[in-house]
Design an enzyme around this catalytic site. Sequence first.
Site, PDB file in Angstrom:
ATOM      1  N   CYS A   1      -6.695 -10.841  -2.750  1.00 42.56           N
ATOM      2  CA  CYS A   1      -8.422 -11.592  -3.222  1.00 42.56           C
ATOM      3  C   CYS A   1      -7.391 -12.227  -5.477  1.00 42.56           C
ATOM      4  CB  CYS A   1      -8.761 -10.141  -3.952  1.00 42.56           C
ATOM      5  SG  CYS A   1     -10.426 -10.725  -4.890  1.00 42.56           S
TER       6      CYS A   1
ATOM      7  N   CYS B   1     -13.864  -8.837   0.009  1.00 41.48           N
ATOM      8  CA  CYS B   1     -13.053  -7.885  -0.887  1.00 41.48           C
ATOM      9  C   CYS B   1     -13.876  -6.518  -1.357  1.00 41.48           C
ATOM     10  CB  CYS B   1     -12.534  -8.845  -2.446  1.00 41.48           C
ATOM     11  SG  CYS B   1     -11.144  -7.524  -3.546  1.00 41.48           S
TER      12      CYS B   1
ATOM     13  N   GLU C   1     -18.924   0.762  13.236  1.00 43.01           N
ATOM     14  CA  GLU C   1     -19.317  -0.936  13.637  1.00 43.01           C
ATOM     15  C   GLU C   1     -19.409  -1.006  14.579  1.00 43.01           C
ATOM     16  OE1 GLU C   1     -17.406  -5.268  11.944  1.00 43.01           O
ATOM     17  OE2 GLU C   1     -15.789  -3.517  12.289  1.00 43.01           O
TER      18      GLU C   1
ATOM     19  N   CYS D   1     -10.284 -11.240  -8.276  1.00 46.59           N
ATOM     20  CA  CYS D   1     -10.058  -9.882  -8.769  1.00 46.59           C
ATOM     21  C   CYS D   1      -8.428  -9.172  -9.125  1.00 46.59           C
ATOM     22  CB  CYS D   1     -11.018  -8.827  -8.753  1.00 46.59           C
ATOM     23  SG  CYS D   1      -9.888  -8.369  -7.086  1.00 46.59           S
TER      24      CYS D   1
ATOM     25  N   ASP E   1     -12.480   1.650  10.793  1.00 46.23           N
ATOM     26  CA  ASP E   1     -12.015   0.644  11.035  1.00 46.23           C
ATOM     27  C   ASP E   1     -11.796   0.698  12.612  1.00 46.23           C
ATOM     28  OD1 ASP E   1     -12.123  -2.722  11.339  1.00 46.23           O
ATOM     29  OD2 ASP E   1      -9.949  -2.546  11.066  1.00 46.23           O
TER      30      ASP E   1
ATOM     31  N   ASP F   1      -6.870  -3.873   7.235  1.00 40.69           N
ATOM     32  CA  ASP F   1      -8.177  -2.751   7.922  1.00 40.69           C
ATOM     33  C   ASP F   1      -8.613  -1.672   7.078  1.00 40.69           C
ATOM     34  OD1 ASP F   1      -7.164  -4.377  10.364  1.00 40.69           O
ATOM     35  OD2 ASP F   1      -5.779  -2.636  10.572  1.00 40.69           O
TER      36      ASP F   1
ATOM     37  N   CYS G   1     -14.235  -6.541  -4.876  1.00 39.65           N
ATOM     38  CA  CYS G   1     -15.499  -7.173  -6.642  1.00 39.65           C
ATOM     39  C   CYS G   1     -16.051  -7.769  -5.525  1.00 39.65           C
ATOM     40  CB  CYS G   1     -13.989  -8.051  -7.032  1.00 39.65           C
ATOM     41  SG  CYS G   1     -13.462  -9.135  -6.206  1.00 39.65           S
TER      42      CYS G   1
END
Length: 240
Positions: free
Chosen positions: A190, A171, A117, A193, A34, A200, A174
Amino acid sequence: MTVIKDCAGRYFVSFVVEIQPITVEPKNQGVGVDLGLETLATLSTGEKVKASNTNTLDRKIRKGKRKLARSVKGSRGRGRLRVAIARTEAKQSDIRQDFNQKLATRLVGDNSVVVLEDLNVSGMVKNRCLARAISRAGWRQIRTLCEAKANMINEREVRVISRWEPTSGTCSCCGDRWGKLDLSIRSVLCLNCGAEQDRDINASVNILAAGLADLNGQTLSYVRPQPGAVACLSTRQEAI
Ligand SMILES: [Zn+2]
């Protein structure tokens, strides 16, 4: 051979050699990267890579440019100043390139798949507040270098996933989606979960997953509406 003289008055000799790709055993199957500004690269392994600090050179360049604007056109001092600025700019870009080269070598050398990305760099550079920082970080350069190095080592692959993949809004544990996050939010909890993760690192794990799925010809569907899933709360931390 070609001899090049650049605007900073430095000479370069360039020539072409033919090489055979080498074989290096990868340590890991894959890594998701990232790219960011405060932290140049966050890896799915949890590692954070900070860019080298060239702020002093940056200040020097800006100061020189202001001085250049005030100098008399055609004067000898102006010419000297221009070369001095070009030299400082060249030094800054060398530092950045050296750093990015080493980063790309390590990423490609250690991992059989490097997933990046596809960032809309030219679109983001239009945002004036971020333009200088983004251009300076050299995201595009990191990608180009990774791709070039992957060609030099056997069994290496660089994957670039779509910028529309919701990597920071999902997330990585999950698959629950919480949507777009404000840039100031650095850590997310989250509610589906219960995993609390760095923003990041979570994104880079998702980038890796999307890249590996892409590699296997699957589409990673992040759109997994969970019955009864609640929107995730975000814990706001000091921006680093
Ligand atoms: Zn979760």
